[in-house]
Design a protein around this motif. Structure first.
Motif, short mmCIF file in Angstrom:
data_model
loop_
_atom_site.label_atom_id
_atom_site.label_comp_id
_atom_site.label_asym_id
_atom_site.label_seq_id
_atom_site.Cartn_x
_atom_site.Cartn_y
_atom_site.Cartn_z
N PRO A 277 0.81 -1.23 0.00
CA PRO A 277 0.00 0.00 0.00
C PRO A 277 0.83 1.27 0.00
N HIS A 278 1.96 1.26 0.74
CA HIS A 278 2.75 2.50 0.77
C HIS A 278 3.36 2.80 -0.59
N GLU A 279 3.75 1.76 -1.34
CA GLU A 279 4.26 1.98 -2.69
C GLU A 279 3.15 2.48 -3.62
N ALA A 280 1.98 1.90 -3.48
CA ALA A 280 0.85 2.35 -4.28
C ALA A 280 0.50 3.80 -3.98
N MET A 281 0.57 4.19 -2.71
CA MET A 281 0.25 5.57 -2.35
C MET A 281 1.29 6.54 -2.88
N LEU A 282 2.57 6.16 -2.80
CA LEU A 282 3.61 7.03 -3.35
C LEU A 282 3.42 7.23 -4.84
N GLY A 289 -0.38 14.13 -7.79
CA GLY A 289 0.12 15.31 -7.07
C GLY A 289 0.19 16.57 -7.90
N PRO A 290 0.80 16.53 -9.11
CA PRO A 290 0.85 17.76 -9.91
C PRO A 290 -0.53 18.33 -10.22
N ALA A 291 -1.50 17.46 -10.50
CA ALA A 291 -2.86 17.95 -10.78
C ALA A 291 -3.48 18.57 -9.54
N ALA A 328 -7.36 22.39 2.87
CA ALA A 328 -7.94 21.19 2.24
C ALA A 328 -6.87 20.39 1.51
N LEU A 329 -6.00 21.07 0.78
CA LEU A 329 -4.92 20.38 0.06
C LEU A 329 -3.99 19.67 1.04
N ALA A 330 -3.63 20.36 2.12
CA ALA A 330 -2.72 19.77 3.10
C ALA A 330 -3.30 18.50 3.70
N ALA A 331 -4.57 18.54 4.08
CA ALA A 331 -5.19 17.37 4.70
C ALA A 331 -5.34 16.22 3.72
N MET A 332 -5.70 16.53 2.48
CA MET A 332 -5.95 15.47 1.51
C MET A 332 -4.68 14.85 0.95
N THR A 333 -3.55 15.51 1.09
CA THR A 333 -2.29 14.94 0.59
C THR A 333 -1.39 14.42 1.71
#
Length: 698
Positions: A277-282, A289-291, A328-333
């Motif tokens: 999962p951690h690899e999938a999340m990265l 992330g850029p979007a 919102a961005l900080a919490a969601m990322t």
């Protein structure tokens, strides 16, 4: 099965991730727990520092704003001006008039009226109505004014003869009614927004638990933003209104949930090709992330452009909204990814993404839509443009300026009283235009006012050694076109006195608001376009694709505003549109609407960089992002639609236009216009970037 190959609770194999990757999500979660503990007390105090003083909604440099600020400094500057209207449809009796006079006199004895005796009742020509004007001094704070208005309303009705009715209106009562409505907005809006987002997340994920993670994350983001805005108020004396904090709440829940939908969809996709999962999340963060950064950047930049506005309500929304988006961005990322990794694959139950499974991304409705675009791109693009243009023609039917009497969807007593006065005294305005005169020139100013066309009566009021307040009554209804013309002529006639004679009051404020909103649009709209375009250029490394995206969202804004013209009056029954609406809906429409183009175009560019032609990349991007972008658009539109449940016309109009614009961006601009444009432009879509020179679509 060998023990080493068995998946653990997080869906890993071979003993799980290294220790450092196990600790990172826990560290992030611990950090957010500390943040919540720190900010929760301050976020709860934001409502205590919100200001709904009418002055805070006015243009900073307008003449009427100067009048309002000077009035606050005059003796009795905190005066609460009321009108009391007694009415009997069959005609007032002598007993009615005595009862009315006694009650008004009793109110004057109970309150400080700055030494002024209560005005005599003014009877209507038909004898059915009697009007009293009363000014209460010494009431400091919104609570004191609201309590006084409630008390006056109780007193004027107590023990009235049967059949005699009484209403209390005027600027003071209108302000108290508005404060009462504003006092319920935050709670109503938060509950409604949470419920709408929760239902839509449940329907989207069809999981008993997964929907909780985005909701918890966005709730924490909202709490953090409230605390941050509270800090800004304390540190920089920032003015925050209830309207602006309400819009911030909707922005956080709408945009934050969109970011969550995009990230979770990409994470689910990566879980099918990665064991840990951690690899999938990265991988998901690298891909999405850029979007997400560009999306939040366009919204924040667009909102910060509002700082250039002269209208306080607009300029104050800029930093407030930007703080909300960044939280919102900080919490969601950070917080959401940590929760997802810690809980592993099982949180997706019953639709758990298995390693090596197929996601069905290349089938379904968006594959069929892409096929229709590829077969008839010219017809699709031309038809879409014509539809948007036809809808935009509805702007010709937009209603005129919004009057105070039309401010509420359910008119309170103060508005009903104003309507009663207008019906009973058709040739008289019960709402005076205020002129502030230098005290040593009051006589000359009064003489000039009396000679001004459209003025029925003028009388001096309170004052000090520097300024004297003059109440001017026009011979036309409040905020009518005729009264606006009287204000214009009055200012022209008094211009020879320079800064020694200033025209203000509610109607003059409305005139200045309209003029300022028009001027702000000329300044802010180009700034928003430039800021968003620059961010898109930096993201997409070209000039054509950003221009296509920007043109699409501008078209959808025009179409949404046009639909407003077709609905506001004919369907909703609104007699006016707030002058704030075009500017604010443009900022939100462009900044939020371009998000879906960003989500689509970044995936398209990613596929093109991987070797696909632009035409292939366009169809693949549409298939793979179609579902999640559609879900995000529906969530954002539904979130802004919550504003339509509030009893304020301006909020209904704002919610309608933004929601419709988002849906147009989601299902028409992004699906048809952008995709067909990419199909027709081929590699020229990326000009002058390196993708435009590769020749794959030649």
């Amino acid at each position: 099965m060998p023990k080493t190959a068995a998946p653990d609770r997080a869906g890993t194999a071979g003993g799980g991730p290294p220790l450092r990757w196990r600790l990172v999500p826990w560290a992030v979660l611990g950090l957010w727990i500390a943040v919540v503990g720190l900010v929760a007390p301050f976020g709860a105090q934001l409502s205590d520092v919100q200001s709904d003083d009418q002055v805070e909604y006015l243009p900073e440099e307008a003449e009427s704003t100067r009048v309002a600020r000077i009035q606050q400094q005059l003796p009795g500057g905190d005066t609460t001006d009321l009108i009391i209207v007694y009415q009997r449809p069959g005609g007032l009796t002598g007993e009615d008039r005595r009862a009315a006079g006694q009650r008004v006199a009793a109110i004057a004895e109970a309150y400080d009226t700055s030494g002024e005796a209560p005005a005599e009742g003014i009877p209507s020509e038909d004898g059915t109505t009697e009007l009293y004007q009363l000014s209460l001094a010494g009431l400091t704070g919104e609570d004191a004014e609201e309590n006084a208005v409630r008390d006056v309303r109780d007193r004027v009705r107590e023990g009235l003869p049967e059949g005699l009715t009484a209403q209390v209106g005027g600027p003071g009562a209108f302000g108290a009614d508005a404060s009462e409505v504003f006092g319920t907005i935050d709670t109503r809006l938060l509950i409604a927004t949470v419920c709408v987002v929760a239902v839509l997340l449940i329907l989207t994920y069809r999981s008993p638990l997964l929907w909780l993670l985005p909701l918890i994350s966005v709730g924490i983001a909202a709490m953090t933003a409230m605390a941050a805005v509270y800090g800004l108020v304390r540190a920089f004396d920032l003015t925050v209104s209830t309207q602006n904090s309400s819009i911030m709440t909707v922005l956080i829940f709408g945009a934050g949930t969109d970011y969550a939908l995009l990230l979770v969809a990409r994470y689910r996709e990566e879980l099918r090709v990665r064991a840990l999962p951690h690899e999938a999340m990265l991988a998901a963060l690298r891909g999405a992330g850029p979007a997400l950064l560009a999306s939040s950047g366009t919204v924040a930049a667009g909102l910060l452009c509002l700082l250039a506005a002269d209208l306080n309500a607009s300029s104050g929304l800029g930093p407030v909204g930007a703080v909300g988006i960044l939280c919102a961005l900080a919490a969601m990322t950070t917080l959401l990814p940590a929760l997802l990794v810690l809980l592993g694959r099982w949180i997706f139950w019953p639709r758990i993404p298995r390693l090596g499974s197929e996601g069905g991304q290349d089938s379904g409705i968006f594959a069929r839509l892409g096929g229709s675009v590829s077969r008839r791109p010219v017809a699709v693009l031309t038809g879409g443009v014509l539809v948007m243009g036809a809808l935009a023609l509805g702007t010709l039917n937009l209603p005129g300026p919004l009057k105070d009497a039309d401010f509420f969807t359910d008119p309170p007593e103060s508005v009903q009283a104003a309507e009663t006065v207008q019906d009973a005294f058709p040739g008289r305005s019960a709402q005076p235009v205020t002129v502030l005169s230098a005290t040593d020139r009051t006589g000359q100013v009064l003489e000039r006012i009396g000679a001004t066309e459209g003025v029925e009566e003028a009388r001096p009021g309170r004052g000090d050694k520097q300024w004297t307040e003059i109440s001017v009554f026009a011979d036309s209804p409040p905020e009518s076109a005729e009264e606006r013309e009287t204000i214009r002529v009055l200012r022209e006639e008094l211009s020879e006195f320079g800064d020694q004679a200033l025209v203000g009051g509610p109607s003059a404020q409305a005139v200045d608001l309209d003029a300022t909103n028009a001027a702000d649009r000329v300044v802010v709209i180009p700034l928003v376009l430039i800021a968003v375009w620059v961010i898109l250029v930096a993201l997409l490394r070209g000039l054509v694709a950003p221009t296509v995206l920007l043109a699409g969202v501008v078209a959808s804004w025009g179409a949404a505003l046009g639909l407003g013209g077709l609905f506001f009056g004919p369907v909703f029954g609104f007699d006016g549109m707030d002058g704030w609406i075009p500017l604010l809906t443009f900022v939100f429409g462009v900044a939020l609407g371009v998000d879906y183009g960003i989500f689509l175009m970044t995936r398209m560019r990613e596929e093109a960089l991987a070797g696909a032609s632009t035409r292939e990349a366009a169809l693949v991007a549409l298939r793979r992002t179609g579902g999640v972008i559609a879900s995000a658009g529906i969530v954002l539109a539904a979130t802004f639609s919550v504003l339509m449940s509030l009893p304020l016309v301006v909020m209904v109009e704002l919610g309608f236009v933004v929601a419709v614009g988002v849906l147009l961006d989601t299902f028409l601009v992004r699906t048809y216009l952008v995709t067909s444009a990419a199909w027709l432009l081929r590699d020229r879509m990326w000009w002058p970037g390196r993708l435009s020179r590769r020749g794959t679509d030649a």
